[in-house]
Design a protein around this motif. Structure first.
Motif, mmCIF file in Angstrom:
data_model
loop_
_atom_site.group_PDB
_atom_site.id
_atom_site.type_symbol
_atom_site.label_atom_id
_atom_site.label_comp_id
_atom_site.label_asym_id
_atom_site.label_seq_id
_atom_site.Cartn_x
_atom_site.Cartn_y
_atom_site.Cartn_z
ATOM 1 N N ASP A 127 -7.054 -11.912 55.085
ATOM 2 C CA ASP A 127 -6.996 -13.050 55.997
ATOM 3 C C ASP A 127 -5.548 -13.540 55.936
ATOM 4 N N PRO A 128 -4.646 -12.786 56.566
ATOM 5 C CA PRO A 128 -3.225 -13.136 56.434
ATOM 6 C C PRO A 128 -2.909 -14.371 57.271
ATOM 7 N N PRO A 129 -1.719 -14.961 57.062
ATOM 8 C CA PRO A 129 -1.328 -16.048 57.966
ATOM 9 C C PRO A 129 -1.384 -15.509 59.404
ATOM 10 N N PRO A 183 4.441 -3.016 55.604
ATOM 11 C CA PRO A 183 4.420 -2.345 54.293
ATOM 12 C C PRO A 183 3.136 -2.622 53.531
ATOM 13 N N ARG A 184 2.564 -3.808 53.710
ATOM 14 C CA ARG A 184 1.349 -4.167 52.959
ATOM 15 C C ARG A 184 0.165 -3.322 53.417
ATOM 16 N N LEU A 185 0.071 -3.127 54.724
ATOM 17 C CA LEU A 185 -1.047 -2.310 55.214
ATOM 18 C C LEU A 185 -0.890 -0.861 54.768
ATOM 19 N N GLN A 449 -3.096 -13.667 45.033
ATOM 20 C CA GLN A 449 -2.663 -14.902 45.698
ATOM 21 C C GLN A 449 -1.365 -15.352 45.069
ATOM 22 N N MET A 450 -0.375 -15.662 45.915
ATOM 23 C CA MET A 450 0.864 -16.123 45.301
ATOM 24 C C MET A 450 0.785 -17.619 45.021
ATOM 25 N N PRO A 451 1.603 -18.064 44.067
ATOM 26 C CA PRO A 451 1.531 -19.483 43.689
ATOM 27 C C PRO A 451 2.247 -20.337 44.727
#
Ligand code: SAM
Length: 628
Positions: A127-129, A183-185, A449-451
């Motif tokens: 569920d990306p931005p 790149p993430r996909l 999840q990034m902080p």
């Protein structure tokens, strides 16, 4: 003994290996910028191999392109010198849980997981931005022009990271988003099993771009569906045009031909639609719908399926043949499970009853619809309200009901790993645990999840300084609620998680150029491990390095006063003590582990290292021994 490196795998090198597999003749040797001999592809030869299929130079072609695409592809392949550090205080049931919560940028996480989770994940939900112009898109530092742009526009966050609002005023509005996703996909795809599936939530802003990007990364032939999620029931006085009520979930398979039929348990909500009012009925076995017993034309002719069934006004013969044998049909008739329907001509046709529950009382499964319209954003908000007493802690968390549908359909079996790379408030973990409790299965999750800094203050005064913290607390609170249900059912299911934080590698970077090397650094180089890193930090780097799953059970013990870790009952034994005695080496070898690892500097001399090797060769020759 083999000494380990400190980078994630070089994916360019891996790609060259893949080409070598197909066309060994085109892979040759060449020298890199530092004069080292490396493998390289001879494109002239490869072009020859593909002579009719190569598109040359600027010739027009069908493709999705944007400024920065090449750099984004490069970012996917570039190795990083990072590791995952375990954090006990932020974990629940650390030693035994199979669930992981990874805190950090998901591009790094994907690179770190490439070996350990290659081809192992059944379902990736992301569920990306959505690139609304108000949400934050992570700017990877590979795009130099982006960095310049950021410096110019002062869009660095307070902590200097590159989380920026991608406003439409940005000339690269869509390009930046695509560069973030690409790149993430690509890396995410590597982690999927052959029968694995990725689901990506998106709204209208990037839906078309995302579809094209997924076509490119996964192959258009692996498109499964574009689900429509009806996310609210009404409202929208503010809207100028249509009242927009939906968003999408694009579903792609790693290999659609390997994907089994998709089914979900028919729930009270879905049954209302599956058993449409026209043919929904009830009898003592509960709700059912009817289906003609007459066989379709495509079925081979079988004389034993042609017989008479006694009906309300005499024998009924099939037009061609029945679907069931005589015994089965008569047994159903006696049990009251056949229905006779009059046609317009007054003749009777025979129908079978398809029950929601099978003979054993289990809920029947059926094909899910491509429109999800029984669970709404409001449910997600209510869930947060229920857990935190405050609905504003996270904007628009996905409702667990919607995610449970996806999990049930696409990760239906125990052990199916579910990965969420944009965990947000942790809805996917919550949904997975709830589904596991409901259907009595254990499927592990991996959340990333990034902080992202965000000052979240609950009505009670409790503060969360970043989204990863909030997400973990949500999982803990959801687990506590589920625990009650779990005990009442046949639990205990796994309701814990292991927190791992992305950090720089544990090893000192000995590959620094001479002018970057300062005096105090030289001292540190004598020990290849950074100060302040614990044995357990090293253990997880070794797990990554060896491609072992990060969820394996770990047992800590002391041998001759040294801390020793035994992973998964002897899959790996590790001792990172500053010094190891020959007794410790022998004691470990006598356990016959598949792998053993020591700190390189723990051996007083080369002779001691050779000795240790010798002990393993004698006592446990099958053990693979390494040092770091
Ligand atoms: C739309 S929200 C996901 C919401 C989530 N599905 C839920 O139900 O709570 C996207 C999340 O991804 C996180 N995120 C964005 N870029 C990221 C990155 N590069 N690595 C890890 N997390 C990221 C953001 O902090 C944000 O919390």
């Amino acid at each position: 003994m083999e000494k380990r490196t400190l980078h994630t795998p070089d994916l360019t090198a891996r790609n060259i290996e893949r080409i070598a597999d197909l066309f060994p003749q085109v892979v040759t040797e060449s020298r890199d910028a530092e004069g080292k001999v490396t493998l390289a592809v001879d494109f002239d030869l490869l072009r020859q191999e593909l002579s009719d299929h190569v598109v040359e130079g600027p010739q027009e072609r069908y493709r999705l392109d944007w400024p920065g695409k090449r750099a984004a592809a490069f970012a996917a392949n570039a190795p990083i010198a990072k590791t995952l550090r375990p954090v006990h205080e932020e974990s629940v049931d650390f030693d035994t849980t199979k669930n992981l919560f990874i805190e950090g940028d998901n591009l790094d996480a994907l690179k770190l997981l490439q070996e350990s989770y290659l081809g192992k994940v059944k379902l990736i939900y992301i569920d990306p931005p959505y690139n609304t112009g108000n949400d934050f898109v992570y700017e990877d530092d590979f795009a130099e022009s982006s960095a310049e742009y950021l410096a110019r526009s002062g869009q660095m966050s307070e902590t200097g990271d590159r989380l920026v609002a991608n406003t439409e005023a940005n000339g690269r509005f869509h390009s930046d988003w695509l560069s973030m996703m690409y790149p993430r996909l690509r890396l995410a795809r590597n982690l999927l099993r052959a029968d694995g599936v990725i689901c990506v939530s998106i709204d209208d802003i990037e839906r078309d771009n995302l579809g094209r990007l997924l076509d490119e990364v996964f192959g258009a032939e692996n498109f499964v569906d574009s689900l429509i999620w009806k996310k609210r029931y009404g409202g929208g006085a503010k809207e100028k045009f249509f009242v927009s009520l939906h968003e999408y979930i694009l579903v792609y398979a790693r290999d659609a031909s390997a994907l089994a039929n998709i089914e979900i348990a028919l729930t009270a909500e879905s049954v209302a639609r599956y058993y449409t009012s026209k043919d929904a009925n009830f009898d003592r076995r509960g709700p059912y719908r009817t289906h003609p017993l007459e066989a379709t034309k495509s079925m081979d002719a079988r004389p034993n399926l042609v017989y008479a069934i006694p009906g309300p006004s005499g024998d009924i013969w099939p037009e061609r043949q029945w679907l069931w044998s005589r015994e089965r049909a008569l047994a159903a008739l006696n049990a009251g499970e056949l229905e006779f329907v009059t046609s317009r001509s007054g003749a009777f046709t025979v129908h079978t009853k398809q029950y929601l529950r099978d003979e054993d009382g289990n809920q029947r499964r059926g094909k899910p619809f491509s429109i999800i319209d029984d669970v709404y954003t409001q449910h997600g908000t209510n869930e947060m309200l229920d857990l935190f007493g405050d609905a504003k802690v996270f904007p628009f968390p996905k409702p667990t009901g919607m995610l449970k549908n996806l999990i049930d359909a696409l990760a239906p079996d125990a052990g199916d790993i579910v990965l969420d790379l944009f965990a947000g408030s942790g809805s996917t973990a919550h949904a997975l645990m709830a589904q596991n409790v409901e259907d009595s299965m254990d499927r592990p999750f991996v959340m990333v999840q990034m902080p992202e800094t965000s000052d979240i203050v609950l009505n009670s005064g409790t503060r969360f300084s970043n989204v990863a913290e909030l997400s973990r607390e949500r999982i803990r609170r959801a687990a506590a609620k589920l625990q009650l249900k779990n005990e009442a059912l046949d639990g205990p299911r796994d309701l814990g998680f292991r927190t791992l934080v992305i950090d720089s590698t544990n090893l000192v970077d000995v590959a620094l150029s001479a002018d970057a090397t300062q005096q105090d650094l030289l001292e540190a180089l004598e020990f290849s491990i950074k100060p302040g890193r614990s044995g357990e930090d090293l253990l997880f780097q070794v797990l990554l390095d060896w491609g072992l799953e990060l969820s394996l059970p770990v047992v800590r013990e002391a041998l001759d006063g040294r801390e020793v870790f035994s992973v998964d009952d002897g899959a790996l034994i590790a001792c990172f003590a500053e010094s190891v005695s020959p007794e410790v080496v022998r004691a470990i070898a006598e356990r016959g582990p598949l792998r053993a690892v020591f700190r390189d500097a723990a051996f007083e001399s080369d002779a001691a290292r050779i000795n240790a090797d010798q002990v393993f060769r004698e006592v446990s020759p099958a053990t693979e021994v390494r040092t770091i």
